[in-house]
Design an enzyme around this catalytic site. Structure first.
Site, short mmCIF file in Angstrom:
data_model
loop_
_atom_site.label_atom_id
_atom_site.label_comp_id
_atom_site.label_asym_id
_atom_site.label_seq_id
_atom_site.Cartn_x
_atom_site.Cartn_y
_atom_site.Cartn_z
N GLU A 1 0.89 -1.17 0.00
CA GLU A 1 0.00 0.00 0.00
C GLU A 1 0.92 1.21 0.00
O GLU A 1 1.48 1.58 1.04
CB GLU A 1 -0.88 0.00 1.27
N CYS B 1 -2.34 9.21 2.11
CA CYS B 1 -1.95 8.60 0.83
C CYS B 1 -2.93 9.01 -0.26
O CYS B 1 -2.55 9.18 -1.41
CB CYS B 1 -1.90 7.08 0.97
#
Ligand code: NAD
Length: 504
Positions: free
Chosen positions: A235, A269
């Site tokens: 991720e 993110c």
């Protein structure tokens, strides 16, 4: 930061020491893995229904301790207290609820259809992997690892968790909560320290790695995992675009842009890191965004009341995590200005506050090659570009090495869906952003350099298992067609059978 055998954690808002804890010795890591392996072999033998009985206890612990945990996370990261509730605690609780309701259905063995092999049957079993190494970042130091740890354990694995060296106390608190809920200690162990401990965890050879962090570190982790073919989920970072079309609800889109770019001081993110707006509405949209950004209250999320008690302060945006991050943000702004860009608000570090504060900053007229369009900023910068059409917006949005998430804003459903269908991203939102990370029923993950694999949802839970295909046969044929002997009669039969089965 490490100091001898102690790791200290500092508040990025005030510089105060939040606490300290022992550093994990690197040579101890293989032994921790072995202990986790032994505990896992007992854990995986328990029926799923029995493992699931742990979840209500975990949920109750988390509910009892939510304020204390949210305060700790806000101390360690500087994020506003409401964000600790919405993006650290709610995703954790939602994952527990999701697993309570859905894990049995998702992990249940599946029967496969075998066509003309009617006398046989095939079953897919989703079996545990063993010990999973989870390596986490500092930006969501409780919520991100919590959802991953819980899913990994329920799937029958043990976990070694290596939280970021910048937020070790949130990581330790997470492990403690599982202990308080009654989990056997060897099933979830904490590794503290910087990247070298993460590296040692990978080279100790767990059965899977789940890494959340930067693209640069993710590539190193993948390289190291390749040596022992350790499966991994990555991720990684994003440079996520927001595309505002001329028929968008501009008030909502402006609110979305401001929250999407500045929540957690842009250290998300899936932050809005690039905004493209159609020319017809650009002026009005940009004016709204600047006005709203200017009204955000920045400061430390917590303060000590006269009695010594720590209380939440009403702020909208906290500090960056450290000075390195603040310099990186400032360097991107300076480059954008040198290339002809214009700052509409913010644009200078906050020297009036202690800690690493940088104000919400809106930039326009920045030419395409600038770092602010291409490199992940991870700070409160919102560059906005005006585009002549949705087509141009799509092309610019997709012109990136990242593909984590994207959003399109339009009240015309047909157009919004058509544009969404062409955006390259693991998640595309129409008229919203980021929030589905907190819903465990929806998958999370990116394409391109934003990562590999998924966490959350059915995909994420199954990613903590491996598939064992069991094929059963209790009704033998007199002579199996594919077995010896290869007689002439069998040859004729086979030719006919192939025509019959696949000819139409
Ligand atoms: P980072 O890559 O610096 O560190 C992440 C973790 O990896 C830390 O625990 C660190 O100690 C460890 N580490 C460092 N070097 C290592 C090595 N060689 N081997 C193993 N582990 C090592 O990232 P960060 O600064 O903590 O986090 C910010 C980044 O994380 C941003 O790029 C952000 O986009 C990304 N992120 C992605 C997601 C997502 O879901 N896609 C979520 C949050 C953050």
């Amino acid at each position: 930061m490490p100091n001898g055998t102690i790791l200290r954690s500092y508040s990025p808002a005030t510089g105060e020491v939040v606490g300290s804890l022992p550093l994990t010795e690197i040579p101890a890591i293989p032994g921790m893995l072995a202990k986790a392996g032994a505990a896992q072999r007992v854990w995986e033998k328990r029926a799923l229904a029995e493992r699931l009985r742990f979840l209500p206890r975990l949920r109750a612990e988390l509910l009892t301790r939510k304020e204390e945990i949210a305060r700790l996370v806000s101390w360690e990261t500087g994020k506003p207290y409401p964000e600790s509730l919405t993006v650290e605690l709610i995703p954790a609780l939602d994952m527990i609820r999701f697993l309570e309701k859905e894990a049995e259905r998702i992990l249940r063995p599946e029967r496969l259809g075998l066509g003309w092999f009617v006398h046989k049957r095939s079953i897919l079993e989703h079996i545990p992997l063993g010990v999973v190494g989870i390596i986490s970042p500092w930006n969501y130091p409780f919520g991100i690892p919590f959802t991953q740890v819980t899913a990994a354990l329920i799937a029958g694995n043990a976990v070694l968790l290596k939280p970021s060296e910048l937020t070790p106390l949130s990581g330790r608190r997470l492990v403690e909560v599982f202990g308080e809920a009654g989990l056997e200690p060897d099933l979830l162990q904490l590794i503290t320290g910087e990247g070298s401990r993460g590296e040692a965890l990978v080279s100790a050879g767990p059965d899977k790695i789940v890494f959340t962090g930067s693209v640069a570190t993710g590539k190193k982790v993948m390289g190291a995992a390749a040596q022992a073919l350790i499966p991994l989920t990555l991720e990684l970072g994003g440079k996520d675009p927001m595309l505002v079309l001329k028929d968008a609800n501009l008030e909502r889109a402006a609110n979305g842009a401001v929250w999407g770019a500045f929540t957690n001081a842009g250290q998300v993110c899936a932050s809005v890191e690039r905004c493209y707006v159609e020319r017809a509405v650009a002026e009005e949209f940009i004016a709204k965004v600047v006005a709203k950004a200017g009204r955000l209250r920045q400061g430390s999320p917590l303060e000590r009341a006269p009695g010594g008690e720590v209380v939440a302060k009403p702020v909208d945006i906290g500090p960056l995590i450290n000075e390195t991050q603040r310099r990186k943000v400032q360097a991107q702004v300076e480059e954008a200005l040198a290339l002809g860009g214009k700052v509409l608000c913010g644009g200078e570090p906050r020297s009036d506050l202690p800690g690493y504060f940088y104000p919400p900053t809106v930039l326009v007229n920045v030419p395409p090659g600038a770092a602010v369009w291409r490199e992940e900023t991870f700070g409160p910068l919102l560059p906005i570009a005006v585009v002549d059409s949705a087509e141009e917006g799509i092309a610019l949005a997709n012109d990136s090495r990242y593909a984590l998430s994207a959003s399109v804003w339009s009240q015309n459903r047909r157009q919004a869906r058509a544009v969404a269908g062409r955006l390259e991203a693991g998640t595309v939102w129409i008229n919203d952003l980021i929030y589905t990370y907190g819903l465990a029923a929806t998958p999370w993950g990116g394409y391109k350099e934003s990562g590999l694999g998924r966490t959350h949802a059915a995909e994420g839970l199954r990613d903590f298992t491996q598939t064992r295909h069991r094929n059963e046969g209790y009704y033998p044929l007199k002579s199996e067609l594919q077995w010896y002997p290869y007689t002439e009669k069998k040859r004729i039969w086979l030719e006919r059978l192939i025509r019959f089965l696949y000819g139409r």
